[in-house]
Write a protein that holds these residues in place. Structure first.
Motif, PDB file in Angstrom:
ATOM      1  N   PHE A   1       0.842  -1.194   0.000  1.00 27.13           N
ATOM      2  CA  PHE A   1       0.000   0.000   0.000  1.00 27.13           C
ATOM      3  C   PHE A   1       0.877   1.244   0.000  1.00 27.13           C
ATOM      4  N   SER A   2       0.561   2.206  -0.869  1.00 29.64           N
ATOM      5  CA  SER A   2       1.353   3.425  -1.000  1.00 29.64           C
ATOM      6  C   SER A   2       0.599   4.648  -0.486  1.00 29.64           C
ATOM      7  N   LYS A   3      -0.576   4.897  -1.046  1.00 30.71           N
ATOM      8  CA  LYS A   3      -1.356   6.068  -0.652  1.00 30.71           C
ATOM      9  C   LYS A   3      -2.784   5.890  -1.118  1.00 30.71           C
ATOM     10  N   ALA A   4      -3.632   6.800  -0.684  1.00 31.78           N
ATOM     11  CA  ALA A   4      -5.040   6.733  -1.068  1.00 31.78           C
ATOM     12  C   ALA A   4      -5.570   8.132  -1.296  1.00 31.78           C
ATOM     13  N   GLU A   5      -6.518   8.232  -2.200  1.00 32.32           N
ATOM     14  CA  GLU A   5      -7.238   9.486  -2.397  1.00 32.32           C
ATOM     15  C   GLU A   5      -8.655   9.288  -1.884  1.00 32.32           C
ATOM     16  N   ILE A   6      -9.005  10.042  -0.845  1.00 39.62           N
ATOM     17  CA  ILE A   6     -10.320   9.934  -0.221  1.00 39.62           C
ATOM     18  C   ILE A   6     -11.032  11.257  -0.387  1.00 39.62           C
ATOM     19  N   MET A   7     -12.000  11.305  -1.289  1.00 38.50           N
ATOM     20  CA  MET A   7     -12.791  12.513  -1.499  1.00 38.50           C
ATOM     21  C   MET A   7     -11.903  13.737  -1.719  1.00 38.50           C
ATOM     22  N   GLY A   8     -10.895  13.562  -2.584  1.00 36.11           N
ATOM     23  CA  GLY A   8     -10.031  14.679  -2.950  1.00 36.11           C
ATOM     24  C   GLY A   8      -8.793  14.831  -2.106  1.00 36.11           C
ATOM     25  N   MET A   9      -8.696  14.107  -0.975  1.00 36.81           N
ATOM     26  CA  MET A   9      -7.533  14.192  -0.111  1.00 36.81           C
ATOM     27  C   MET A   9      -6.607  13.012  -0.368  1.00 36.81           C
TER      28      MET A   9
END
Length: 282
Positions: A145-153
């Motif tokens: 896992f590297s990163k996530a985009e949650i509702m623009g964040m």
């Protein structure tokens, strides 16, 4: 959005004096300032790396504009500013905030929280663009896992863990949330995650997960019924506070232009999420 701005402005109030302050004049403070750093409790992060931008514009006539944007959402609040004996006072929504000039930045500190505004905007974090894969081979190998985009964040593992804890139910134990359970190995025709194998199929340049659930059973409930799936089930249970009901959804990995892969999840037009994975660092 107003609530977020109000919290930030409130945290700027009753600021402590900072040593070695620069003299403030109209010529020095007018112009555009960007929030580039926030720190509290020993943790420091850049709002821009989360896909958030806060801009403070101080006009020569004493008017001010506080602007915040996150994804496609933005809001401007009009206010005013004055230079007082204790520093630069910016007032918006009837809430005054006091700043000191330190090393060409405007700094506010109160109750253990520090915010730094600079003339230069921070680099805004983005997710890599998706491309069509030529074959299944592009997805094979070990992935973390590297990163996530949650509702623009855009958030890394630490930020996402904190957010999952905030949205989890009071009964859920989030103290041991570990996003490493999302790490996986992709082999031809299957994904191995949390000790379990999930069949896959390469279609239209994407890798589709062939998840078949009994009627009325969601993903996290299914994981709880298999050996080694408890941790992943707990994580998905926490994620359900953000993602909602995961049952009946189709999941497909896409290849990204930087060689990573992403798993986009779209629940509604307003609720879209993307989880990004990269090969382990050597």
């Amino acid at each position: 959005m107003k609530k977020v701005l109000a919290i930030v402005l409130a945290a700027m109030m009753v600021c402590l004096m900072v040593p070695a302050m620069a003299e403030m004049t109209t010529e020095v403070v007018t112009g555009t300032w960007y929030l580039v750093e926030m720190s509290s409790g020993g943790q420091t992060f850049s709002p821009s790396l989360m896909g958030m931008e806060m801009v403070m514009i101080l006009n020569e006539d004493g008017t001010a504009i506080m602007s915040q944007s996150m994804g496609e959402t933005s809001e401007d609040i009009e206010g005013s500013w004055t230079i007082e004996e204790d520093g630069l006072t910016v007032t918006a929504n009837d809430s005054p905030a006091v700043f000191q000039m330190v090393d060409d930045t405007l700094v506010a500190e109160e109750s253990g929280m520090t915010m730094v505004f600079s003339r230069e905007a921070g680099e805004v974090a983005t997710m890599p663009a998706a491309v069509a894969a030529e074959s299944e081979d592009a997805f094979l190998g070990d992935w973390v896992f590297s990163k996530a985009e949650i509702m623009g964040m855009v958030m890394d593992a630490n930020m996402l863990t904190a957010m999952l804890g905030a949205f989890s139910s009071e009964e859920a134990d989030t103290s041991a949330l570990d996003l490493s359970v999302l790490n996986m190995t992709i082999e031809s025709g299957k994904i191995v995650m949390a000790g379990q194998e999930v069949p896959t199929a390469f279609e239209d340049g994407m890798l589709k997960l062939q998840i078949e659930l009994p009627e009325g059973e969601d993903v996290s409930a299914a994981l709880e019924n298999v050996e080694g799936g408890e941790e992943a089930a707990d994580l998905l249970g926490s994620m359900s506070g953000i993602l909602g009901d995961l049952s009946g959804m189709e999941f497909s990995f896409v290849l990204c232009e930087d060689g990573s892969i992403s798993l986009p999840i779209s629940i509604t037009e307003d609720y879209a999420f993307t989880f990004n994975f990269a090969h382990p660092a050597e």
